[in-house]
Design a protein around this motif. Sequence first.
Motif, PDB file in Angstrom:
ATOM      1  N   VAL A 257       0.823  -1.215   0.000  1.00  0.00           N
ATOM      2  CA  VAL A 257       0.000   0.000   0.000  1.00  0.00           C
ATOM      3  C   VAL A 257       0.859   1.267   0.000  1.00  0.00           C
ATOM      4  CG1 VAL A 257      -1.984  -1.118   1.084  1.00  0.00           C
ATOM      5  CG2 VAL A 257      -0.255  -0.018   2.540  1.00  0.00           C
ATOM      6  N   PRO A 316      -9.651  -8.534  15.875  1.00  0.00           N
ATOM      7  CA  PRO A 316      -9.455  -7.937  14.546  1.00  0.00           C
ATOM      8  C   PRO A 316      -9.869  -8.871  13.408  1.00  0.00           C
ATOM      9  CG  PRO A 316      -7.579  -7.470  15.950  1.00  0.00           C
ATOM     10  CD  PRO A 316      -8.460  -8.423  16.723  1.00  0.00           C
ATOM     11  N   GLY A 319     -13.411  -8.565  12.826  1.00  0.00           N
ATOM     12  CA  GLY A 319     -13.704  -7.249  12.239  1.00  0.00           C
ATOM     13  C   GLY A 319     -13.385  -7.215  10.753  1.00  0.00           C
ATOM     14  N   TYR A 320     -12.285  -7.855  10.376  1.00  0.00           N
ATOM     15  CA  TYR A 320     -11.940  -7.929   8.951  1.00  0.00           C
ATOM     16  C   TYR A 320     -12.890  -8.862   8.210  1.00  0.00           C
ATOM     17  CZ  TYR A 320      -7.595  -5.202   9.284  1.00  0.00           C
ATOM     18  OH  TYR A 320      -6.677  -4.192   9.446  1.00  0.00           O
ATOM     19  N   ARG A 323     -15.701  -6.821   7.330  1.00  0.00           N
ATOM     20  CA  ARG A 323     -15.307  -5.984   6.187  1.00  0.00           C
ATOM     21  C   ARG A 323     -15.364  -6.805   4.893  1.00  0.00           C
ATOM     22  NH1 ARG A 323     -15.785  -1.224   4.778  1.00  0.00           N
ATOM     23  NH2 ARG A 323     -14.856  -0.447   6.706  1.00  0.00           N
ATOM     24  N   TRP A 326     -18.739  -6.893   3.651  1.00  0.00           N
ATOM     25  CA  TRP A 326     -19.042  -5.610   3.011  1.00  0.00           C
ATOM     26  C   TRP A 326     -18.477  -5.584   1.584  1.00  0.00           C
ATOM     27  CZ3 TRP A 326     -16.234  -1.707   0.773  1.00  0.00           C
ATOM     28  CH2 TRP A 326     -16.863  -0.484   0.594  1.00  0.00           C
ATOM     29  N   LEU A 327     -17.237  -6.047   1.446  1.00  0.00           N
ATOM     30  CA  LEU A 327     -16.613  -6.053   0.118  1.00  0.00           C
ATOM     31  C   LEU A 327     -17.427  -6.923  -0.834  1.00  0.00           C
ATOM     32  CD1 LEU A 327     -12.891  -6.353   1.262  1.00  0.00           C
ATOM     33  CD2 LEU A 327     -13.842  -4.449  -0.055  1.00  0.00           C
ATOM     34  N   HIS A 330     -20.558  -5.441  -2.072  1.00  0.00           N
ATOM     35  CA  HIS A 330     -20.344  -4.406  -3.079  1.00  0.00           C
ATOM     36  C   HIS A 330     -19.658  -4.942  -4.329  1.00  0.00           C
ATOM     37  CE1 HIS A 330     -21.273  -1.973   0.470  1.00  0.00           C
ATOM     38  NE2 HIS A 330     -21.768  -1.130  -0.415  1.00  0.00           N
ATOM     39  N   LEU A 332     -16.914  -6.565  -4.656  1.00  0.00           N
ATOM     40  CA  LEU A 332     -15.458  -6.442  -4.684  1.00  0.00           C
ATOM     41  C   LEU A 332     -14.861  -7.763  -4.215  1.00  0.00           C
ATOM     42  CD1 LEU A 332     -15.404  -2.901  -3.098  1.00  0.00           C
ATOM     43  CD2 LEU A 332     -14.874  -3.439  -5.470  1.00  0.00           C
ATOM     44  N   GLU A 340      -5.323  -2.664   3.709  1.00  0.00           N
ATOM     45  CA  GLU A 340      -6.124  -2.038   2.652  1.00  0.00           C
ATOM     46  C   GLU A 340      -7.430  -1.437   3.148  1.00  0.00           C
ATOM     47  OE1 GLU A 340      -5.970  -4.248  -1.177  1.00  0.00           O
ATOM     48  OE2 GLU A 340      -4.704  -5.616  -0.054  1.00  0.00           O
ATOM     49  N   PHE A 341      -7.940  -1.946   4.283  1.00  0.00           N
ATOM     50  CA  PHE A 341      -9.230  -1.465   4.809  1.00  0.00           C
ATOM     51  C   PHE A 341      -9.213  -1.412   6.322  1.00  0.00           C
ATOM     52  CE2 PHE A 341     -10.200  -3.410   0.754  1.00  0.00           C
ATOM     53  CZ  PHE A 341     -10.901  -2.390   0.157  1.00  0.00           C
ATOM     54  N   LEU A 342     -10.091  -0.589   6.869  1.00  0.00           N
ATOM     55  CA  LEU A 342     -10.358  -0.682   8.303  1.00  0.00           C
ATOM     56  C   LEU A 342     -11.218  -1.927   8.535  1.00  0.00           C
ATOM     57  CD1 LEU A 342     -11.507   2.758   9.825  1.00  0.00           C
ATOM     58  CD2 LEU A 342      -9.487   1.441  10.434  1.00  0.00           C
ATOM     59  N   PRO A 343     -10.915  -2.681   9.603  1.00  0.00           N
ATOM     60  CA  PRO A 343     -11.873  -3.720   9.988  1.00  0.00           C
ATOM     61  C   PRO A 343     -13.161  -3.040  10.440  1.00  0.00           C
ATOM     62  CG  PRO A 343     -10.244  -3.383  11.723  1.00  0.00           C
ATOM     63  CD  PRO A 343      -9.810  -2.549  10.556  1.00  0.00           C
ATOM     64  N   MET A 344     -14.283  -3.738  10.362  1.00  0.00           N
ATOM     65  CA  MET A 344     -15.541  -3.169  10.859  1.00  0.00           C
ATOM     66  C   MET A 344     -15.773  -3.658  12.291  1.00  0.00           C
ATOM     67  SD  MET A 344     -17.706  -3.560   7.347  1.00  0.00           S
ATOM     68  CE  MET A 344     -19.022  -2.393   7.657  1.00  0.00           C
ATOM     69  N   VAL A 345     -16.594  -2.945  13.007  1.00  0.00           N
ATOM     70  CA  VAL A 345     -16.867  -3.348  14.390  1.00  0.00           C
ATOM     71  C   VAL A 345     -17.984  -4.387  14.383  1.00  0.00           C
ATOM     72  CG1 VAL A 345     -17.675  -2.567  16.641  1.00  0.00           C
ATOM     73  CG2 VAL A 345     -16.104  -1.142  15.297  1.00  0.00           C
TER      74      VAL A 345
END
Lengths: 347, 347
Positions: A257, A316, A319-320, A323, A326-327, A330, A332, A340-345
């Motif tokens: 990154v 974590p 949380g990933y 994420r 989510w990807l 969408h 992805l 590359e991303f923030l983990p989500m809560v």
Amino acid sequence: MTQHEGPMRVAVLGAGGLGKAAARIIGAKRQMRLAAICDSKGIVASPQGLKAALIAGISGDLVGGYRAAEGGSDGGGVAVATEVDARHCDDPVGAMLQLADGLDGIVVALPNLPNEFIPNIIKRCVTAASGLVFVDVLKRTRAVELMLQLDPIVKASRSVVLTGCGATPGTLAAAAVLAAQSFIEVEKVDIWWGVGIANWEAYRATIREDIAHLPGYSVERAAAMTDAEIDELLERTNGLLELRHMEHADDVLLQRVGVVDSPEQVEVGGVMDTRHPKKPVSTTMTLTGITIDGKRSSHRFVLGDETTMAANVIGPALGYLKRGMWLKAHGLFGVFGCTEFLPMVVR
Amino acid sequence: MTQHEGPMRVAVLGAGGLGKAAARIIGAKRQMRLAAICDSKGIVASPQGLKAALIAGISGDLVGGYRAAEGGSDGGGVAVATEVDARHCDDPVGAMLQLADGLDGIVVALPNLPNEFIPNIIKRCVTAASGLVFVDVLKRTRAVELMLQLDPIVKASRSVVLTGCGATPGTLAAAAVLAAQSFIEVEKVDIWWGVGIANWEAYRATIREDIAHLPGYSVERAAAMTDAEIDELLERTNGLLELRHMEHADDVLLQRVGVVDSPEQVEVGGVMDTRHPKKPVSTTMTLTGITIDGKRSSHRFVLGDETTMAANVIGPALGYLKRGMWLKAHGLFGVFGCTEFLPMVVR
């Protein structure tokens, strides 16, 4: 993969220290349900969700331990037990893949000796099933590189893989991405971890992987060591393992990154005390860089000493995993690193 | 918006302390080009990119300062000067919008008194132009709430807005998202910042916004204060401003992603020394929570004392702007907060 409303249905591959911690933490989350878990000898699964605390309490053989625990529970457990599939089998990963339609995500908490072991399992999974989201807590650079190479077949299967998503690499590498923002040039990322565990038997695989980093040792040599040989090694070091210049994938994940130009700018080391739960040092990520004003400075991310390796790795990872959902939602697909991303809560 | 290869063409709205810092930092990045900057009286723009260091060095009126600096430069500057549009105008935002086809992203570095000022500008921009990516460094909860409410019209314009993307909210709130991963329950997020600036005149708007947080002051009262009145206030406090219980949008941005249940769990305060560049305290985010094992612990993210407010606010803003470009490239439009994604690294 059918579209699913409600809690995320999660399977855990592996039932060692980290696998059981994953079961336990998933059990504390209302947004996730433990749908299946397997070890090398069998699988325990239920579409309604397993009793995570019961799973987390099993020692030794997962299926045998599960049957004993359920058999030993009072009448209230019987109704649930009938809906649980707990069986020994020769191919637990294959058994889990047969349940893929009832799964959203998979936490890979297997030991990874040799380096290709987990990448090969992911390859098998995404070839057999589509639309699943995977998270791993791989540590070694070579293993994460192998995972990243799976990107085309993961994309082709419309799946998502988040790799290196524990503590280091994981939270600490992501913290380095945040820290890097203040600087025009990043000179160095230093990760220095402390882990304290009361008895190493609970984390055999993790410690064996750490021993592989010691001078004179290798992944192969560590894998071949007997428990008695590890006991003997720890006896000589008074239970402490101090590791420097670890081959940790924070390097390639930060280079990927653009935080650093070269993997050599990332240094990972730490001290594990295998005899006391107290951390011998505070786990700290220190990023040093040069600001626009030409000043050298360092940002730090420091983990609280009271947090365990399990909390800092599995928290974590979940949380990933969210994420990753989510990807996927969408469109992805592919293999992504923790940087590359923030983990989500996950609540 | 035409698709564009090469460096991201960035405009900066505002030419105060932060706007000029943005120009300077953009000038140090090969992946970005300063295409335009405006203050309240005019605009300076060039499709080929402005001399960022020259812009950053201007004090007072932007256009007048630019003309004087270019006029004062040797012959080499003349060729460039002919391609630069530097003019006073009644509506600099409108002038910038006329250049929208040649822009990718906009950094909003305007003072935000009253709260609706920047949200109204964004509303105007996304109504007039489509496909632009915006980043702001808003601090107040109410202002960020107004920004988040713009989501439908931002989506309709196929634009992206990243809001609250400086230091606090910004990097520190994102660090809280990372820190939260280790805990089953988050009790509190404490942000305690230190800022040292040699002379407050360079950051008039920022300090005026901070004064609005003092007991007995309001956004309206701070906006109405003369410079002499601010001097007098700072004289009484020996140049120090200590602020507690600040209305900072870290609260809603962390609640939005589930780190906290209630905004009251987030506390933001700090100390600004308006007479010395050294920070009076180290800027620290402390997240305290309870682990799966029932232990209370705190993770911390600490900014190096040598890093300036400008580096810690504008650096992350540019990283989030790049993330906004990524979101747009993947068809993800709308208003997002700093807690939803990792900023990307801008080289």
